[in-house]
Design a protein around this motif. Structure first.
Motif, PDB file in Angstrom:
ATOM      1  N   ASP A 171      16.673  27.413 -35.853  1.00  0.00           N
ATOM      2  CA  ASP A 171      16.039  26.686 -34.755  1.00  0.00           C
ATOM      3  C   ASP A 171      14.864  25.866 -35.280  1.00  0.00           C
ATOM      4  N   ARG A 172      14.652  24.718 -34.655  1.00  0.00           N
ATOM      5  CA  ARG A 172      13.544  23.843 -35.018  1.00  0.00           C
ATOM      6  C   ARG A 172      13.032  23.182 -33.748  1.00  0.00           C
ATOM      7  N   ALA A 173      11.721  23.063 -33.627  1.00  0.00           N
ATOM      8  CA  ALA A 173      11.149  22.494 -32.404  1.00  0.00           C
ATOM      9  C   ALA A 173      10.224  21.329 -32.725  1.00  0.00           C
ATOM     10  N   LYS A 174      10.068  20.466 -31.742  1.00  0.00           N
ATOM     11  CA  LYS A 174       9.083  19.394 -31.847  1.00  0.00           C
ATOM     12  C   LYS A 174       8.429  19.204 -30.485  1.00  0.00           C
TER      13      LYS A 174
ATOM     14  N   ALA B 242      21.634  21.353 -31.896  1.00  0.00           N
ATOM     15  CA  ALA B 242      22.945  21.736 -31.348  1.00  0.00           C
ATOM     16  C   ALA B 242      24.094  20.918 -31.933  1.00  0.00           C
ATOM     17  N   PRO B 243      24.017  19.569 -31.974  1.00  0.00           N
ATOM     18  CA  PRO B 243      25.138  18.821 -32.568  1.00  0.00           C
ATOM     19  C   PRO B 243      25.304  19.062 -34.061  1.00  0.00           C
ATOM     20  N   LEU B 244      24.211  19.331 -34.767  1.00  0.00           N
ATOM     21  CA  LEU B 244      24.350  19.632 -36.193  1.00  0.00           C
ATOM     22  C   LEU B 244      25.067  20.961 -36.393  1.00  0.00           C
ATOM     23  N   ILE B 245      24.706  21.973 -35.624  1.00  0.00           N
ATOM     24  CA  ILE B 245      25.379  23.274 -35.724  1.00  0.00           C
ATOM     25  C   ILE B 245      26.855  23.138 -35.362  1.00  0.00           C
TER      26      ILE B 245
ATOM     27  N   GLN C 156      20.713  29.876 -35.792  1.00  0.00           N
ATOM     28  CA  GLN C 156      19.875  29.664 -34.617  1.00  0.00           C
ATOM     29  C   GLN C 156      20.161  30.720 -33.553  1.00  0.00           C
ATOM     30  N   ALA C 157      21.442  31.042 -33.367  1.00  0.00           N
ATOM     31  CA  ALA C 157      21.795  32.070 -32.386  1.00  0.00           C
ATOM     32  C   ALA C 157      21.221  33.428 -32.785  1.00  0.00           C
TER      33      ALA C 157
END
Length: 455
Positions: free
Chosen positions: A366-369, A382-385, A403-404
């Motif tokens: 997971d990564r946030a901005k 999500a699209p990368l995973i 991430q999950a």
């Protein structure tokens, strides 16, 4: 003040008032996230040139076909194992699980894992704890394969790694056409001409890796027949001199007995490509960490198949783990088809390099901005995973959704708040790395438990 000057100030004041009014009016209809997700940069994270080239390739990359013999092996080894909703295709790891089963059942033999990654595994983060978990459960001692130089040497706690500044290091992240083929860590090293290049390793004090077990130097071919090394273990009068015959594509030389510390000094070694030193006791499980900051995974396509086959004949890998994605998030598009296709080719290339190894894909975490005043999961995650899951399935590889495992959308925010991750909302700290390693190892172990039920 003249009438003309007064009129000027009045007009300027009115212009400012109107501008402020327009701004607040537009603010109501502006998107919450002022900056587009399709930006051209990524918060200081480096992207390798192959990734940039692939993103700019309007024709789209086509995956490389897996040779028929390897494709048949992959399909034959397919066992349906449902472990959890956080992973898929762990049945493709059946060869790895079988080797682990034989090791556990007989107490003999060995299992080897190559763990490739980016800055998430820099300094042996995550990998060191996975290594310790396997070695504590199934035996095995030693930190594994270590390159001659490393950008993360000072940050690594599992082995103290020092070296002279006169080594020439060529990395697959910065050089597409090296003087000689890259080694398994994506680098190749050359001693300085007429210099006094040296490298020193000292074992850490952690469980299972407190000594440098059976040190073995790996280097390539050269017409130079005058090269030698002096090896000292820190003990008085313990220095030994070894000549370096370099007639084979890959050459190895045993550097003596297990020791706590080891210094290698090179004499007349110019033109010889050096690859690194391996430390293991020859039994149980061994896990090598091959991480390079900024790597997207695509540079693995530059590995020389013949050299990798020669390395594999010595090291004998059973599992290849690829943990990438941090460096391809959010660049110009939310469509990662280009990455999916390129990574299928990478996985198929690795199968040719290490034909007996199963392959596992660990997704980006997971990564946030920041969106207005709130930290939220990057929309590109999500699209990368999804792309990573697809190329794993199409290349007959196992897949773990990192991430999950972390907790899904918003997980990294909780990890930062709980002291498990840095405030870049991307990278975990030492505490978080231990937690991630436990999550990944437990998922693999669940797969192994299910595999044993088929025996």
């Amino acid at each position: 003040m003249s009438k003309k000057t007064k009129n000027y100030f009045v007009k300027s004041f009115l212009a400012i008032v109107i501008a402020i009014g327009v701004f607040f009016g537009l603010k109501q209809v502006m998107p919450k996230n002022i900056f587009s997700d399709t930006k051209s940069g990524s918060d200081g994270i480096v992207v390798d040139s192959l990734a940039l080239a692939a993103m700019n390739d309007s024709t789209g990359a086509q995956e490389e076909n897996l040779p028929d013999s390897l494709m048949e092996d992959s399909l034959q080894n397919r066992i349906k194992l449902h472990v959890s909703d956080n992973s898929e295709g762990l049945g493709y790891l059946s060869s790895f699980y079988e080797k682990l089963y034989k090791l556990e059942s007989t107490g003999k033999g060995k299992v080897r894992i190559a763990y490739f990654g980016d800055s998430m595994t820099d300094g042996d983060f995550i990998v060191q704890d996975i290594r310790n978990s396997y070695q504590s459960a199934y035996g095995g001692k030693g930190v594994g394969f270590v390159g001659i130089t490393s950008l993360s040497a000072s940050a690594r706690g599992t082995v103290s790694h020092q070296y002279s500044k006169d080594w020439l290091t060529q990395s697959c992240l910065t050089v597409k056409n090296p003087k000689r083929s890259f080694g398994i860590d994506g680098q190749v090293f050359f001693a300085a001409r007429g210099g006094s290049s040296w490298v020193k390793f000292t074992a850490g004090n952690q469980e299972n890796i407190s000594m440098l077990y059976n040190p073995t130097l790996f280097y390539g071919s050269s017409g130079n027949d005058k090269a030698s090394i002096t090896v000292s273990s820190g003990k008085k009068d313990s220095a030994s001199v070894y000549m370096l015959p370099a007639g084979e594509l890959l050459n190895t030389v045993s550097l003596g007995n297990t020791a706590k510390s080891l210094k290698i000094s090179v004499q007349n070694g110019d033109s010889i490509p050096f690859y690194g030193v391996n430390f293991d006791d020859g039994v149980g499980v061994h896990v090598d960490n091959f991480s390079i900051r900024g790597n997207s995974g695509l540079p693995l396509s530059l590995y020389n198949k013949n050299l990798m086959n020669a390395l594999d004949n010595v090291l004998q890998y059973d599992l290849i783990v690829l943990q990438y994605g941090t460096n391809v998030l959010g660049y110009n598009t939310l469509d990662y088809t280009w990455y999916e296709n390129k990574m299928i080719a990478v996985v198929n290339h690795l199968r040719e390099c290490f034909p007996k190894a199963d392959i596992l894909i660990v997704s980006v975490g997971d990564r946030a901005k920041k969106v207005e005043t709130e930290m939220q999961t990057d929309k590109a995650v999500a699209p990368l995973i999804k792309a990573q899951r697809k190329y794993a399935a199409e290349a007959y590889a196992g897949f773990i959704n990192l991430q999950a495992l972390m907790g899904g959308d918003g997980a990294i925010v909780n990890w930062v708040n709980d002291g498990f991750a840095n405030k870049d909302y991307t990278h975990v700290n030492a505490k978080g790395a231990r937690k991630l390693s436990s999550l990944i190892y437990d998922e693999l172990d669940k797969g192994y438990t299910e595999y044993k039920k088929t025996k």
